[in-house]
Design a protein around this motif. Structure first.
Motif, mmCIF file in Angstrom:
data_model
loop_
_atom_site.group_PDB
_atom_site.id
_atom_site.type_symbol
_atom_site.label_atom_id
_atom_site.label_comp_id
_atom_site.label_asym_id
_atom_site.label_seq_id
_atom_site.Cartn_x
_atom_site.Cartn_y
_atom_site.Cartn_z
ATOM 1 N N ALA A 19 50.321 128.150 127.644
ATOM 2 C CA ALA A 19 49.808 128.353 126.291
ATOM 3 C C ALA A 19 50.616 127.534 125.283
ATOM 4 C CB ALA A 19 49.876 129.831 125.927
ATOM 5 N N HIS A 20 50.033 127.314 124.130
ATOM 6 C CA HIS A 20 50.711 126.606 123.036
ATOM 7 C C HIS A 20 51.482 127.612 122.189
ATOM 8 C CE1 HIS A 20 48.843 122.708 123.709
ATOM 9 N NE2 HIS A 20 47.707 123.341 123.906
ATOM 10 N N GLY A 21 52.366 128.339 122.780
ATOM 11 C CA GLY A 21 53.143 129.330 122.058
ATOM 12 C C GLY A 21 52.751 130.728 122.467
ATOM 13 N N GLY A 22 52.997 131.664 121.574
ATOM 14 C CA GLY A 22 52.718 133.069 121.862
ATOM 15 C C GLY A 22 51.247 133.392 121.699
ATOM 16 N N ALA A 23 50.975 134.526 121.134
ATOM 17 C CA ALA A 23 49.607 134.998 120.960
ATOM 18 C C ALA A 23 48.819 134.072 120.030
ATOM 19 C CB ALA A 23 49.634 136.417 120.385
ATOM 20 N N THR A 24 47.513 134.024 120.244
ATOM 21 C CA THR A 24 46.624 133.224 119.400
ATOM 22 C C THR A 24 46.528 133.873 118.021
ATOM 23 O OG1 THR A 24 45.337 132.572 121.339
ATOM 24 C CG2 THR A 24 44.270 132.321 119.197
ATOM 25 N N GLU A 25 46.613 133.069 116.978
ATOM 26 C CA GLU A 25 46.483 133.584 115.621
ATOM 27 C C GLU A 25 45.050 134.053 115.391
ATOM 28 O OE1 GLU A 25 48.657 134.256 113.158
ATOM 29 O OE2 GLU A 25 50.145 133.803 114.709
ATOM 30 N N PRO A 26 44.859 135.278 114.879
ATOM 31 C CA PRO A 26 43.503 135.812 114.695
ATOM 32 C C PRO A 26 42.594 134.936 113.835
ATOM 33 C CG PRO A 26 45.126 137.542 114.426
ATOM 34 C CD PRO A 26 45.878 136.252 114.521
ATOM 35 N N SER A 27 43.114 134.352 112.762
ATOM 36 C CA SER A 27 42.260 133.520 111.904
ATOM 37 C C SER A 27 41.790 132.275 112.652
ATOM 38 C CB SER A 27 42.993 133.134 110.620
ATOM 39 O OG SER A 27 44.156 132.379 110.922
ATOM 40 N N GLN A 28 42.664 131.689 113.469
ATOM 41 C CA GLN A 28 42.271 130.532 114.266
ATOM 42 C C GLN A 28 41.254 130.932 115.330
ATOM 43 O OE1 GLN A 28 45.850 128.776 115.827
ATOM 44 N NE2 GLN A 28 46.482 127.977 113.840
ATOM 45 N N LEU A 29 41.453 132.110 115.930
ATOM 46 C CA LEU A 29 40.513 132.590 116.939
ATOM 47 C C LEU A 29 39.150 132.858 116.322
ATOM 48 C CD1 LEU A 29 39.810 133.442 119.793
ATOM 49 C CD2 LEU A 29 40.810 135.692 119.294
ATOM 50 N N LEU A 30 39.111 133.507 115.160
ATOM 51 C CA LEU A 30 37.832 133.750 114.476
ATOM 52 C C LEU A 30 37.101 132.449 114.191
ATOM 53 C CD1 LEU A 30 38.599 136.621 111.935
ATOM 54 C CD2 LEU A 30 36.839 136.616 113.706
ATOM 55 N N ALA A 31 37.829 131.461 113.686
ATOM 56 C CA ALA A 31 37.217 130.172 113.376
ATOM 57 C C ALA A 31 36.684 129.509 114.651
ATOM 58 C CB ALA A 31 38.223 129.259 112.677
ATOM 59 N N ALA A 32 37.472 129.540 115.717
ATOM 60 C CA ALA A 32 37.054 128.918 116.978
ATOM 61 C C ALA A 32 35.862 129.649 117.584
ATOM 62 C CB ALA A 32 38.218 128.892 117.965
ATOM 63 N N LEU A 33 35.839 130.975 117.513
ATOM 64 C CA LEU A 33 34.703 131.733 118.038
ATOM 65 C C LEU A 33 33.437 131.451 117.241
ATOM 66 C CD1 LEU A 33 36.446 135.131 118.861
ATOM 67 C CD2 LEU A 33 35.508 133.482 120.512
ATOM 68 N N GLY A 34 33.567 131.297 115.921
ATOM 69 C CA GLY A 34 32.417 130.941 115.087
ATOM 70 C C GLY A 34 31.899 129.558 115.427
#
Length: 148
Positions: free
Chosen positions: A110-125
């Motif tokens: 992984a590129h670090g720890g947990a995925t940032e929620p705002s980045q995940l929301l944007a990517a899922l959209g």
């Protein structure tokens, strides 16, 4: 349904401390349909923002590890967010925390720890729009003007 495993303790290879002694907060888990999740993983990888990701053995869903507290405010139709690691954070060599799953993106990949929620929301959209466009294009076949 994803069944959370119990903490096993052990050594964190990054700092030599036992996981049970770490002060890190737990991670939450966002689960999404596999197709949308795979698209989002690709998007996040390109932006170097993907954290560890789980897949279920049936191939129906993916689970993104996100920071603690995300479950308290997560609101995305078609997904769920639950607390997964009761006091532990995943590290290299750590078994997946959810029974019946495996790592799609292991902690060491992984590129670090947990995925940032705002980045995940944007990517899922973005993933949802990509899928919608791809599915819609199967019904419309466009030909160049010079085709007869």
């Amino acid at each position: 349904m994803w069944e959370v495993r119990e903490s096993r303790g052990g050594k964190d290879p990054r700092d030599g401390q036992g996981w049970e002694n770490r002060q890190d907060a737990p991670c939450d888990l966002v689960t999404v349909p596999a197709r949308q999740g795979l698209e989002a993983v690709d998007i996040l990888r390109l932006r170097q923002g993907v954290g560890p990701v789980l897949h279920d053995r049936a191939g129906d869903t993916l689970g993104f590890l996100v920071p603690p507290g995300t479950a308290d405010c997560w609101d995305l139709p078609g997904s769920a967010c639950t607390q997964t690691f009761p006091g532990d954070e995943p590290t290299a060599g750590y078994d997946p925390p959810v029974a019946g799953t495996g790592w799609l993106v292991p902690p060491e990949g992984a590129h670090g720890g947990a995925t940032e929620p705002s980045q995940l929301l944007a990517a899922l959209g973005e993933a949802a729009r990509t899928i919608e466009a791809a599915d819609g294009s199967h019904h419309r076949i466009s030909r160049p003007d010079n085709w007869s």
